[in-house]
Motif scaffolding. Structure first.
Motif, mmCIF file in Angstrom:
data_model
loop_
_atom_site.group_PDB
_atom_site.id
_atom_site.type_symbol
_atom_site.label_atom_id
_atom_site.label_comp_id
_atom_site.label_asym_id
_atom_site.label_seq_id
_atom_site.Cartn_x
_atom_site.Cartn_y
_atom_site.Cartn_z
ATOM 1 N N TYR A 1 1.163 -1.258 -0.163
ATOM 2 C CA TYR A 1 -0.359 0.041 -0.333
ATOM 3 C C TYR A 1 1.274 0.785 -0.057
ATOM 4 C CZ TYR A 1 -3.207 4.001 1.685
ATOM 5 O OH TYR A 1 -3.805 5.404 1.572
ATOM 6 N N ARG A 2 0.844 2.413 -0.675
ATOM 7 C CA ARG A 2 1.316 3.859 -1.405
ATOM 8 C C ARG A 2 0.038 4.262 -1.182
ATOM 9 N NH1 ARG A 2 4.742 3.893 -6.023
ATOM 10 N NH2 ARG A 2 3.895 6.202 -6.246
ATOM 11 N N PRO A 3 0.073 5.259 -0.098
ATOM 12 C CA PRO A 3 -1.072 6.301 0.175
ATOM 13 C C PRO A 3 -0.957 7.113 -1.089
ATOM 14 C CG PRO A 3 1.173 7.316 1.639
ATOM 15 C CD PRO A 3 1.356 5.925 1.278
ATOM 16 N N GLU A 4 -2.201 7.725 -1.991
ATOM 17 C CA GLU A 4 -2.209 8.419 -2.969
ATOM 18 C C GLU A 4 -1.240 9.962 -2.458
ATOM 19 O OE1 GLU A 4 -6.104 10.208 -3.775
ATOM 20 O OE2 GLU A 4 -6.193 8.291 -5.089
ATOM 21 N N LYS B 1 0.386 15.102 -0.111
ATOM 22 C CA LYS B 1 -0.775 14.124 -0.076
ATOM 23 C C LYS B 1 -1.886 14.961 -0.251
ATOM 24 C CE LYS B 1 1.046 11.014 3.167
ATOM 25 N NZ LYS B 1 0.567 10.753 4.729
ATOM 26 N N PRO B 2 -3.165 14.494 -0.795
ATOM 27 C CA PRO B 2 -4.353 15.725 -1.304
ATOM 28 C C PRO B 2 -4.998 15.738 -0.106
ATOM 29 C CG PRO B 2 -4.547 13.418 -2.087
ATOM 30 C CD PRO B 2 -3.160 13.746 -1.502
ATOM 31 N N VAL B 3 -5.256 16.614 0.215
ATOM 32 C CA VAL B 3 -5.687 16.979 1.250
ATOM 33 C C VAL B 3 -7.776 17.422 0.973
ATOM 34 C CG1 VAL B 3 -6.978 19.339 2.853
ATOM 35 C CG2 VAL B 3 -4.717 19.333 1.599
ATOM 36 N N PRO B 4 -8.850 16.645 1.912
ATOM 37 C CA PRO B 4 -10.010 16.355 1.391
ATOM 38 C C PRO B 4 -10.221 18.169 1.443
ATOM 39 C CG PRO B 4 -9.446 15.561 3.994
ATOM 40 C CD PRO B 4 -8.161 16.328 3.344
#
Length: 133
Positions: A6-9, A16-19
């Motif tokens: 697993y690698r985070p998106e 990392k993307p912010v919601p």
């Protein structure tokens, strides 16, 4: 096993993307549009500046609008197809323009490589002439 791989998106720059803010799919689309040869220089510059700022302050809605805007710019900047030129020549020939203006317009169409934006503008103007505007 899946947990080990697993690698985070992340965005292309590794952040990392912010919601609620621009997502990875949108940054990939914007990056591809930035590299498109028909994207205007001003659009490329807008995307480069956002990318340098690590997409800071760009919401998903604003990114969607930007993507649609740049795609339309690419469409307008793309050379027109011969089929589209032929259809427009027929429209010019059947228009209410004077004969010398018709000849001049058809010559203009064949003169150099015309873009879809050029042809859209001409078509809009021709419809105004024929509608008496």
């Amino acid at each position: 096993r899946e947990i080990e791989n697993y690698r985070p998106e992340t965005h292309l720059d590794g952040t990392k993307p912010v919601p609620g803010m621009v997502n990875t799919d949108q940054t990939i689309k914007l990056d591809a549009l930035m590299r498109n040869r028909f994207t205007t220089e001003s659009d490329k510059e807008r995307i480069v500046n956002l990318k340098k700022a690590k997409w800071d302050g760009l919401t998903q809605e604003a990114a969607s609008i930007l993507i649609a805007d740049v795609k339309q710019g690419v469409r307008n900047n793309t050379p027109a197809t011969p089929t589209r030129k032929t259809k427009l020549k027929a429209l010019v020939t059947n228009s209410k323009l004077e004969e010398d203006r018709k000849t001049e317009t058809i010559t203009w169409l064949d003169d150099i490589i015309r873009t879809n934006g050029d042809l859209d503008t001409l078509e809009y103007k021709l419809k105004g002439v024929d509608d008496g505007v």
